[in-house]
Scaffold this motif. Sequence first.
Motif, PDB file in Angstrom:
ATOM      1  N   PRO A 192       0.783  -1.237   0.000  1.00  0.00           N
ATOM      2  CA  PRO A 192       0.000   0.000   0.000  1.00  0.00           C
ATOM      3  C   PRO A 192       0.812   1.283   0.000  1.00  0.00           C
ATOM      4  O   PRO A 192       0.364   2.292  -0.561  1.00  0.00           O
ATOM      5  CB  PRO A 192      -0.837  -0.133   1.275  1.00  0.00           C
ATOM      6  CG  PRO A 192      -1.029  -1.605   1.426  1.00  0.00           C
ATOM      7  CD  PRO A 192       0.291  -2.201   1.010  1.00  0.00           C
ATOM      8  N   THR A 193       2.005   1.292   0.596  1.00  0.00           N
ATOM      9  CA  THR A 193       2.774   2.539   0.600  1.00  0.00           C
ATOM     10  C   THR A 193       3.310   2.879  -0.788  1.00  0.00           C
ATOM     11  O   THR A 193       3.699   4.020  -1.026  1.00  0.00           O
ATOM     12  CB  THR A 193       3.940   2.472   1.614  1.00  0.00           C
ATOM     13  OG1 THR A 193       4.640   1.232   1.474  1.00  0.00           O
ATOM     14  CG2 THR A 193       3.426   2.605   3.037  1.00  0.00           C
ATOM     15  N   HIS A 194       3.323   1.917  -1.719  1.00  0.00           N
ATOM     16  CA  HIS A 194       3.677   2.269  -3.097  1.00  0.00           C
ATOM     17  C   HIS A 194       2.666   3.274  -3.659  1.00  0.00           C
ATOM     18  O   HIS A 194       3.026   4.181  -4.407  1.00  0.00           O
ATOM     19  CB  HIS A 194       3.701   1.024  -3.984  1.00  0.00           C
ATOM     20  CG  HIS A 194       4.938   0.195  -3.834  1.00  0.00           C
ATOM     21  ND1 HIS A 194       6.106   0.680  -3.308  1.00  0.00           N
ATOM     22  CD2 HIS A 194       5.191  -1.102  -4.173  1.00  0.00           C
ATOM     23  CE1 HIS A 194       7.026  -0.276  -3.313  1.00  0.00           C
ATOM     24  NE2 HIS A 194       6.494  -1.366  -3.829  1.00  0.00           N
ATOM     25  N   ALA A 195       1.404   3.109  -3.300  1.00  0.00           N
ATOM     26  CA  ALA A 195       0.362   4.008  -3.804  1.00  0.00           C
ATOM     27  C   ALA A 195       0.601   5.437  -3.331  1.00  0.00           C
ATOM     28  O   ALA A 195       0.540   6.388  -4.123  1.00  0.00           O
ATOM     29  CB  ALA A 195      -1.012   3.529  -3.350  1.00  0.00           C
ATOM     30  N   THR A 196       0.898   5.592  -2.045  1.00  0.00           N
ATOM     31  CA  THR A 196       1.067   6.942  -1.510  1.00  0.00           C
ATOM     32  C   THR A 196       2.441   7.521  -1.814  1.00  0.00           C
ATOM     33  O   THR A 196       2.648   8.726  -1.680  1.00  0.00           O
ATOM     34  CB  THR A 196       0.802   6.950   0.009  1.00  0.00           C
ATOM     35  OG1 THR A 196       1.559   5.918   0.648  1.00  0.00           O
ATOM     36  CG2 THR A 196      -0.677   6.723   0.295  1.00  0.00           C
ATOM     37  N   SER A 197       3.382   6.689  -2.235  1.00  0.00           N
ATOM     38  CA  SER A 197       4.676   7.197  -2.695  1.00  0.00           C
ATOM     39  C   SER A 197       4.595   7.653  -4.147  1.00  0.00           C
ATOM     40  O   SER A 197       5.241   8.627  -4.550  1.00  0.00           O
ATOM     41  CB  SER A 197       5.762   6.118  -2.568  1.00  0.00           C
ATOM     42  OG  SER A 197       6.073   5.858  -1.230  1.00  0.00           O
TER      43      SER A 197
END
Length: 538
Positions: free
Chosen positions: A398-403
């Motif tokens: 999920p942090t790929h999305a916000t990165s």
Amino acid sequence: MRKIILTLGLIGLFTACKQQEKADLIVINANAYTVNKNFQNVESFAIKDGKFIGTGTNNEVQKKYETLETIDAKNQTIVPGFIDAHCHFYGLGLQQQKVNLRGTKSYDEVLEKLVAFQKQKNSTFITGRGWDQNDWEVKEFPTKEKLDKLFPKIPVAIGRVDGHALLVNQAAIDLSRITKNTKVSGGEIIIKEGKMTGILIDAAMDFIKFPETSKKEAIQGLLDAQKISFSYGLTTVDDAGIDKKTIELIDSLQQAGSLKMRIYAMVSGDDQQEIDYYINKGIIKTNRLNVRSFKVYGDGALGSRGAAMRKPYTDRNNHFGAMIYTPKRYKELAKQIAASDFQMNTHAIGDSTNTWLLKTYKEVLKNSKDRRWRIEHAQIIAQEDFKNFDNILPSVQPTHATSDMYWAKDRIGKERMKGAYAYKNLLNTYGKIALGTDFPVEKVNPFLTFYAATIRKDLENYPENGFQMENALSREETLKGMTIWAAYSNFEENEKGSIEVGKFADFVILNQDIMKIEGKEIPKTKVVSTFLNGEKVY
């Protein structure tokens, strides 16, 4: 008569005590999310021989079990030990031995860190990782001229944050004997004005001859990674792509007791000899090590435009990215793995790669049941491909999305973004979703995963209404993705992933209730203690 009553009373008391089962540890006054089938909340549980033997109310557990050690959780939140379903545990450890370039805000800051590192280490070959040109004011790949001036004789090779691009200086190029005319399949040597810029993409990075990691460095790296992971409540990590030598070192350290972390080891699919070796040897399973899968690279990363797309990148004319191998090679690999008991877990970012791999998976698996083959990242999916995840397990970070949310639309355009980072759509199709971080590409912190999956904002509260919130996960779904569903993705749901009788006593005590606090407070969550097999390891 009084003597008889007293005697009977003592006998009754003795019998009652004798009926109590012995436990090694009892936890009371907990706000424990068991993540069992009913997502039950309990206030107490008992542990013996490293496994949960009972759960319930304080009264129920203490009445049934006796123990010399009791932990009063003081109403703190407890969850099952976190499982990172896709990370690079060994890579994190090795990174601790190299220059860390994460968070650099300019190329000049990267250079400053390299100079400071070299003054301290006096290395004969400078390596490191973590730069990301998308975080810089000038969002272009750096070039090697400044590196050449600072380090004219010492080779320098520093990786982009995602591990799919490498910046090297001329000394490293000369050592590796590559030129602008070197042919590359599945990658690219970036040329500008007829000269090598020093940027190598994906398969082109393989030409660089790095110094061998010593056994001492490897051991220290694994122990460093364990310390960091325990501090964040991780009790199982899925190391996505390691070789036989590293797996055997991990096993030896686990057998010796110095490495306690549970590791789901994905064997690197880059070496045919290693694929053959493990298929012939068969699945390796201990209480701490599970070797039953192969990690294959489908394409590169979106940030370096290495992800293979069905149509050209929106911000680079006639550029499609590239798959690492030929379509024929993926089919050969899939057929070989399908004929074994092993799982195939393939890195797929671009919509073209996802389309081809889903098609290949379906073709070779046919009527096979419960294979749990995984698409790692499943980042950009064509709308017509979502239905094909009905029996293919999505493993996402999920942090790929916000990165990526700041620039992803520029890369692929508005239309393709509808199928990007679409975690809810993937969950709705398969019924489960495994969550990880891809650390050290992203931070190890699982609470950032929880925040990105549910709130879909950065730490500055951007965007105000969340990023593509139609694909946000609920808090219950997210906790399952970080525990029981991640365990399922490893064929380990019967031994871990929830606080239930018979499972390993892996659990984490938190300083706040991530299931109820305000969304903005989630990233501030801290681990109070981490337990593995009922043993406090942090």
